[in-house]
Write a protein that holds these residues in place. Structure first.
Motif, PDB file in Angstrom:
ATOM      1  N   THR A  72       0.767  -1.173  -0.223  1.00 35.71           N
ATOM      2  CA  THR A  72       0.151   0.000  -0.027  1.00 35.71           C
ATOM      3  C   THR A  72       0.839   1.119   0.078  1.00 35.71           C
ATOM      4  O   THR A  72       1.828   1.167   0.968  1.00 35.71           O
ATOM      5  N   ILE A  73       0.490   2.113  -0.916  1.00 33.23           N
ATOM      6  CA  ILE A  73       1.172   3.463  -0.717  1.00 33.23           C
ATOM      7  C   ILE A  73       0.171   4.524  -0.654  1.00 33.23           C
ATOM      8  O   ILE A  73      -1.185   4.382  -0.958  1.00 33.23           O
ATOM      9  N   PRO A  86       7.797  16.377 -10.682  1.00 36.70           N
ATOM     10  CA  PRO A  86       7.855  15.290 -11.479  1.00 36.70           C
ATOM     11  C   PRO A  86       8.364  13.897 -10.729  1.00 36.70           C
ATOM     12  O   PRO A  86       8.054  12.854 -11.072  1.00 36.70           O
ATOM     13  N   GLY A  87       9.223  14.137  -9.921  1.00 37.07           N
ATOM     14  CA  GLY A  87       9.639  12.846  -9.217  1.00 37.07           C
ATOM     15  C   GLY A  87       8.600  12.099  -8.311  1.00 37.07           C
ATOM     16  O   GLY A  87       8.614  10.873  -8.259  1.00 37.07           O
ATOM     17  N   LEU A  88       7.931  13.031  -7.775  1.00 38.28           N
ATOM     18  CA  LEU A  88       6.624  12.415  -7.046  1.00 38.28           C
ATOM     19  C   LEU A  88       5.631  11.809  -7.912  1.00 38.28           C
ATOM     20  O   LEU A  88       4.908  10.845  -7.603  1.00 38.28           O
ATOM     21  N   LEU A  89       5.374  12.504  -9.101  1.00 45.23           N
ATOM     22  CA  LEU A  89       4.284  11.776  -9.796  1.00 45.23           C
ATOM     23  C   LEU A  89       4.964  10.536 -10.541  1.00 45.23           C
ATOM     24  O   LEU A  89       4.049   9.734 -10.662  1.00 45.23           O
ATOM     25  N   ASP A  94       4.292   4.591 -11.026  1.00 41.10           N
ATOM     26  CA  ASP A  94       5.170   3.463 -10.596  1.00 41.10           C
ATOM     27  C   ASP A  94       4.307   2.664  -9.565  1.00 41.10           C
ATOM     28  O   ASP A  94       4.119   1.263  -9.726  1.00 41.10           O
ATOM     29  N   ALA A  95       4.040   3.321  -8.515  1.00 38.09           N
ATOM     30  CA  ALA A  95       3.452   2.483  -7.409  1.00 38.09           C
ATOM     31  C   ALA A  95       1.972   1.832  -7.754  1.00 38.09           C
ATOM     32  O   ALA A  95       1.627   0.893  -7.128  1.00 38.09           O
ATOM     33  N   ARG A 100      -0.811  -3.132  -4.127  1.00 36.96           N
ATOM     34  CA  ARG A 100      -2.308  -3.611  -4.157  1.00 36.96           C
ATOM     35  C   ARG A 100      -3.361  -2.237  -4.447  1.00 36.96           C
ATOM     36  O   ARG A 100      -4.197  -2.312  -4.907  1.00 36.96           O
ATOM     37  N   ARG A 101      -2.879  -1.368  -3.444  1.00 36.74           N
ATOM     38  CA  ARG A 101      -3.692   0.032  -3.324  1.00 36.74           C
ATOM     39  C   ARG A 101      -2.843   1.190  -3.065  1.00 36.74           C
ATOM     40  O   ARG A 101      -1.788   1.080  -2.636  1.00 36.74           O
TER      41      ARG A 101
END
Length: 317
Positions: A72-73, A86-89, A94-95, A100-101
């Motif tokens: 989970t993220i 951009p790095g966070l996006l 990718d996550a 799973r969620r």
């Protein structure tokens, strides 16, 4: 063990950690480490919160993070919508492919929307930012009066404490209702509010200043099926009807009759969303006496008849 990554960034809002605490308490309740909690950020190291203090995080690109299998993220939130890097996006996109969620309490939904994860999906956020979210990202469907929404692998919730409801719903899905209830008791909160429940509360909006008026409101909430005349409520507050009406309006900005109607509408709406009782029974149980009176009250409060409110609730998972 389920690995949960909680993503923060400069000026993150501290109350978001309440989500983390729910999973921590779940480990205590179960008696083993079901959840492995990791604090993540783009650069790693110390990240300063909106309250001024900093917490230690792991960088997205670190070996420990890239090799971790995140179940989970959860995206943290701030006090206001900030530009997303951009790095966070990239990390969020990718996550979504490997976890799973992916969840976003409060205005974290803006990050998911900018990453394209909410396109064609239903979502919610803090009521104060809901219309901005819908305007900026028209490809998603914002339901601004929901505690939390689950649309496939994407979870979003309203602001602040609604993140606890979201976390409890995840714990219930993972470990069952009994564990989720035990976690809620340890957190000293009501067992999680249903996702479809309104973000607004008639009692919270009234905010009386004195114990007498609060006592009358508590009495009204517990006795909605009764007529609840001004005389009855005044007696509970130990005031004359005239004194009570004057004090009530001064403290709440509403007449007693209007406040009672709002409480009835709120309770009736919750019963409709639970979907177990007929309209006639709900009207009787909430003191409207008949469906027509209830219908008129709903139109005044929501601009929609009760049937529409129930239908919308049934469409929500």
């Amino acid at each position: 063990m389920q690995v949960i990554g909680f993503v923060i960034f400069p000026k993150f809002q501290v109350l978001g950690f309440a989500v983390v605490t729910a999973f921590e308490v779940a480990n205590v309740v179960v008696g083993e480490a079901i959840y492995d909690l990791r604090l993540l950020s783009e650069q790693g190291g110390l990240i300063r919160s909106s309250a001024g203090f900093a917490v230690e995080t792991e960088a997205f690109g670190s070996t420990a993070v890239t090799e971790a299998q995140f179940d989970t993220i959860i995206i943290g939130a701030g006090m206001q919508v900030e530009a997303t890097t951009p790095g966070l996006l990239d990390f969020v996109r990718d996550a979504a492919l490997t976890s799973r969620r992916v969840a976003a309490p409060c205005i974290g939904a803006f990050t998911l929307a900018e990453a394209g994860l909410l396109d064609g999906r239903r979502a919610t956020t803090h009521w104060a930012f809901a219309r901005e979210l819908q305007t900026r990202f028209p490809r998603l469907k914002v339901e601004e009066d929901r505690i939390f929404i689950i649309d496939g692998p994407i979870w979003t919730s309203a602001g602040m404490t609604a993140g606890i409801d979201l976390a409890l719903a995840m714990i219930e899905k993972d470990l069952g209702a009994d564990i989720a209830r035990a976690v809620a008791r340890n957190l000293v909160v009501y067992h999680r509010r249903a996702g479809g429940q309104s973000q607004f509360s008639a009692l919270l909006e009234l905010e009386p200043k004195s114990d007498r008026i609060q006592q009358a409101l508590d009495y009204a909430k517990k006795n909605l099926k009764q007529p609840l005349s001004v005389e009855e409520l005044a007696a509970v507050a130990h005031l004359s009807p005239r004194q009570f009406s004057r004090a009530f309006r001064t403290e709440t900005g509403q007449s007693p009759a209007k406040a009672v109607e709002n409480l009835r509408v709120e309770t009736a709406r919750l019963l409709m969303e639970q979907g177990r009782l007929s309209m006639d029974v709900i009207a009787d149980e909430t003191g409207f006496a008949d469906r027509e009176r209830m219908r008129r009250a709903f139109l005044r409060a929501f601009g929609q008849p009760p049937q529409t409110v129930r239908r919308n609730a049934r469409l929500s998972p």
